[in-house]
Design a protein around this motif. Sequence first.
Motif, PDB file in Angstrom:
ATOM      1  N   GLU A 100       0.990  -1.212  -0.002  1.00 17.09           N
ATOM      2  CA  GLU A 100      -0.024  -0.107  -0.014  1.00 17.09           C
ATOM      3  C   GLU A 100       0.830   1.246  -0.171  1.00 17.09           C
ATOM      4  OE1 GLU A 100      -3.020  -0.475  -0.375  1.00 17.09           O
ATOM      5  OE2 GLU A 100      -3.360  -2.402   0.453  1.00 17.09           O
ATOM      6  N   VAL A 101       0.380   2.465  -0.456  1.00 16.26           N
ATOM      7  CA  VAL A 101       0.955   3.555  -0.471  1.00 16.26           C
ATOM      8  C   VAL A 101       0.402   4.888   0.632  1.00 16.26           C
ATOM      9  CG1 VAL A 101       1.795   5.343  -1.966  1.00 16.26           C
ATOM     10  CG2 VAL A 101       1.700   3.099  -2.967  1.00 16.26           C
ATOM     11  N   PHE A 102       0.958   5.156   1.583  1.00 18.99           N
ATOM     12  CA  PHE A 102       0.656   5.767   2.724  1.00 18.99           C
ATOM     13  C   PHE A 102       1.231   7.378   2.524  1.00 18.99           C
ATOM     14  CE2 PHE A 102       0.087   1.507   4.319  1.00 18.99           C
ATOM     15  CZ  PHE A 102      -0.932   1.761   4.714  1.00 18.99           C
ATOM     16  N   VAL A 103       0.401   8.231   2.689  1.00 14.65           N
ATOM     17  CA  VAL A 103       0.917   9.557   2.822  1.00 14.65           C
ATOM     18  C   VAL A 103       0.289   9.850   4.491  1.00 14.65           C
ATOM     19  CG1 VAL A 103       0.467  12.119   2.250  1.00 14.65           C
ATOM     20  CG2 VAL A 103       0.576  10.220   0.620  1.00 14.65           C
ATOM     21  N   PHE A 104       1.048  10.741   5.155  1.00 13.82           N
ATOM     22  CA  PHE A 104       0.878  11.224   6.456  1.00 13.82           C
ATOM     23  C   PHE A 104       0.523  12.803   6.693  1.00 13.82           C
ATOM     24  CE2 PHE A 104       2.831   7.229   6.933  1.00 13.82           C
ATOM     25  CZ  PHE A 104       2.082   6.640   7.907  1.00 13.82           C
ATOM     26  N   THR A 105      -0.374  13.145   7.408  1.00 13.12           N
ATOM     27  CA  THR A 105      -0.774  14.642   7.669  1.00 13.12           C
ATOM     28  C   THR A 105      -1.198  14.535   9.114  1.00 13.12           C
ATOM     29  OG1 THR A 105      -1.890  16.594   6.816  1.00 13.12           O
ATOM     30  CG2 THR A 105      -3.124  14.638   7.183  1.00 13.12           C
ATOM     31  N   GLY A 106      -0.639  15.761   9.582  1.00  6.83           N
ATOM     32  CA  GLY A 106      -0.984  16.074  11.119  1.00  6.83           C
ATOM     33  C   GLY A 106       0.073  15.500  11.960  1.00  6.83           C
ATOM     34  N   ALA A 122       6.371   6.085  11.892  1.00  2.00           N
ATOM     35  CA  ALA A 122       5.284   5.755  11.054  1.00  2.00           C
ATOM     36  C   ALA A 122       5.522   5.214   9.748  1.00  2.00           C
ATOM     37  CB  ALA A 122       4.068   6.605  11.244  1.00  2.00           C
ATOM     38  N   GLN A 123       6.442   6.088   9.162  1.00  2.00           N
ATOM     39  CA  GLN A 123       6.945   5.878   7.713  1.00  2.00           C
ATOM     40  C   GLN A 123       7.800   4.649   7.709  1.00  2.00           C
ATOM     41  OE1 GLN A 123       8.576   9.777   6.876  1.00  2.00           O
ATOM     42  NE2 GLN A 123       6.575  10.607   5.863  1.00  2.00           N
ATOM     43  N   GLN A 124       8.693   4.620   8.526  1.00  2.00           N
ATOM     44  CA  GLN A 124       9.546   3.185   8.860  1.00  2.00           C
ATOM     45  C   GLN A 124       8.693   2.050   8.865  1.00  2.00           C
ATOM     46  OE1 GLN A 124      12.100   4.843  11.938  1.00  2.00           O
ATOM     47  NE2 GLN A 124      13.820   5.448  10.379  1.00  2.00           N
ATOM     48  N   LEU A 125       7.738   2.287   9.878  1.00  2.00           N
ATOM     49  CA  LEU A 125       6.943   1.050   9.939  1.00  2.00           C
ATOM     50  C   LEU A 125       6.166   0.471   8.622  1.00  2.00           C
ATOM     51  CD1 LEU A 125       5.606  -1.195  11.656  1.00  2.00           C
ATOM     52  CD2 LEU A 125       3.853   0.628  12.438  1.00  2.00           C
ATOM     53  N   VAL A 126       5.812   1.434   7.854  1.00  2.00           N
ATOM     54  CA  VAL A 126       5.157   1.126   6.553  1.00  2.00           C
ATOM     55  C   VAL A 126       6.250   0.408   5.572  1.00  2.00           C
ATOM     56  CG1 VAL A 126       4.072   2.173   4.436  1.00  2.00           C
ATOM     57  CG2 VAL A 126       3.519   3.129   6.409  1.00  2.00           C
ATOM     58  N   GLY A 186       6.558  -3.570   4.131  1.00  4.31           N
ATOM     59  CA  GLY A 186       6.249  -3.658   2.655  1.00  4.31           C
ATOM     60  C   GLY A 186       5.499  -2.968   2.034  1.00  4.31           C
ATOM     61  N   GLY A 187       5.238  -1.438   2.623  1.00  2.00           N
ATOM     62  CA  GLY A 187       4.640  -0.443   1.945  1.00  2.00           C
ATOM     63  C   GLY A 187       5.450   0.434   1.476  1.00  2.00           C
ATOM     64  N   ARG A 188       4.844   1.522   0.780  1.00  2.00           N
ATOM     65  CA  ARG A 188       5.710   2.703   0.312  1.00  2.00           C
ATOM     66  C   ARG A 188       4.956   3.901   0.872  1.00  2.00           C
ATOM     67  NH1 ARG A 188       5.207   2.318  -5.944  1.00  2.00           N
ATOM     68  NH2 ARG A 188       3.957   4.230  -5.272  1.00  2.00           N
ATOM     69  N   VAL A 189       5.746   4.830   1.065  1.00  2.00           N
ATOM     70  CA  VAL A 189       5.421   6.414   1.620  1.00  2.00           C
ATOM     71  C   VAL A 189       5.769   7.391   0.617  1.00  2.00           C
ATOM     72  CG1 VAL A 189       5.953   7.953   3.396  1.00  2.00           C
ATOM     73  CG2 VAL A 189       6.321   5.623   4.012  1.00  2.00           C
ATOM     74  N   GLN A 190       4.615   8.296   0.607  1.00  2.00           N
ATOM     75  CA  GLN A 190       4.853   9.372  -0.072  1.00  2.00           C
ATOM     76  C   GLN A 190       4.751  10.821   0.584  1.00  2.00           C
ATOM     77  OE1 GLN A 190       1.671   8.689  -3.007  1.00  2.00           O
ATOM     78  NE2 GLN A 190       3.103   8.116  -4.499  1.00  2.00           N
ATOM     79  N   LEU A 222       3.375  13.512  -0.874  1.00  2.00           N
ATOM     80  CA  LEU A 222       2.368  14.267  -1.525  1.00  2.00           C
ATOM     81  C   LEU A 222       1.211  13.151  -1.691  1.00  2.00           C
ATOM     82  CD1 LEU A 222       4.272  16.733  -3.715  1.00  2.00           C
ATOM     83  CD2 LEU A 222       3.179  17.219  -1.604  1.00  2.00           C
ATOM     84  N   VAL A 223      -0.115  13.550  -1.864  1.00  2.00           N
ATOM     85  CA  VAL A 223      -0.966  12.612  -2.393  1.00  2.00           C
ATOM     86  C   VAL A 223      -1.030  12.615  -3.986  1.00  2.00           C
ATOM     87  CG1 VAL A 223      -3.645  12.520  -2.498  1.00  2.00           C
ATOM     88  CG2 VAL A 223      -2.465  13.052  -0.084  1.00  2.00           C
ATOM     89  N   THR A 224      -1.176  11.301  -4.267  1.00  2.00           N
ATOM     90  CA  THR A 224      -1.066  11.465  -5.906  1.00  2.00           C
ATOM     91  C   THR A 224      -2.114  10.149  -6.431  1.00  2.00           C
ATOM     92  OG1 THR A 224       0.503   9.499  -5.853  1.00  2.00           O
ATOM     93  CG2 THR A 224       1.276  11.836  -5.943  1.00  2.00           C
ATOM     94  N   LYS A 225      -2.150   9.865  -7.616  1.00  2.00           N
ATOM     95  CA  LYS A 225      -3.205   8.857  -7.720  1.00  2.00           C
ATOM     96  C   LYS A 225      -2.843   7.592  -7.519  1.00  2.00           C
ATOM     97  CE  LYS A 225      -1.245   8.243 -12.414  1.00  2.00           C
ATOM     98  NZ  LYS A 225      -1.296   8.569 -13.849  1.00  2.00           N
ATOM     99  N   GLU A 226      -1.514   7.297  -6.949  1.00  4.92           N
ATOM    100  CA  GLU A 226      -0.845   5.997  -6.278  1.00  4.92           C
ATOM    101  C   GLU A 226      -1.129   5.779  -4.982  1.00  4.92           C
ATOM    102  OE1 GLU A 226       3.266   6.238  -7.337  1.00  4.92           O
ATOM    103  OE2 GLU A 226       2.973   5.456  -9.324  1.00  4.92           O
ATOM    104  N   THR A 227      -1.544   6.927  -4.387  1.00  4.67           N
ATOM    105  CA  THR A 227      -1.666   6.892  -2.861  1.00  4.67           C
ATOM    106  C   THR A 227      -2.940   6.081  -2.611  1.00  4.67           C
ATOM    107  OG1 THR A 227      -0.854   9.197  -2.725  1.00  4.67           O
ATOM    108  CG2 THR A 227      -1.966   8.201  -0.836  1.00  4.67           C
ATOM    109  N   THR A 228      -2.629   5.151  -1.786  1.00  9.92           N
ATOM    110  CA  THR A 228      -3.575   4.258  -1.408  1.00  9.92           C
ATOM    111  C   THR A 228      -4.243   5.035  -0.080  1.00  9.92           C
ATOM    112  OG1 THR A 228      -2.343   2.400  -1.897  1.00  9.92           O
ATOM    113  CG2 THR A 228      -4.330   1.928  -0.555  1.00  9.92           C
ATOM    114  N   TYR A 229      -3.714   5.200   1.062  1.00  8.09           N
ATOM    115  CA  TYR A 229      -4.294   5.876   2.128  1.00  8.09           C
ATOM    116  C   TYR A 229      -3.866   7.181   2.468  1.00  8.09           C
ATOM    117  CZ  TYR A 229      -6.073   0.854   3.161  1.00  8.09           C
ATOM    118  OH  TYR A 229      -6.634  -0.130   3.056  1.00  8.09           O
TER     119      TYR A 229
END
Length: 99
Positions: free
Chosen positions: A3-9, A19-23, A27-31, A33-40
Amino acid sequence: MNEVFVFTGTLDCFTRKQAQQLVIVLGGRVQQLVTKETTYLVAGKQPVTLFNSGESLKRKQALEKQVEIISEEMFLCLCIEQLTKYQKIESERNFIRDK
């Protein structure tokens, strides 16, 4: 996780970096910015001030792109679910190896 995660707040249980390292470990990815690839979009606490409604730009982008917005609690549930899957797979591997 795949899954692809973006964090805010602001998160309660982690720093954003943790949190990003946990993702990534799961096996997930971190971005950033929110893009069309972002899952959550994981939405932490947003400061509310006289001049700010508390809604982040990332949240607005997620709504526009129809990205699922989840709480930190839901993020933790997804991580626990993934860890449980890994634990089950590892147990099965050990069982087969020990036969």
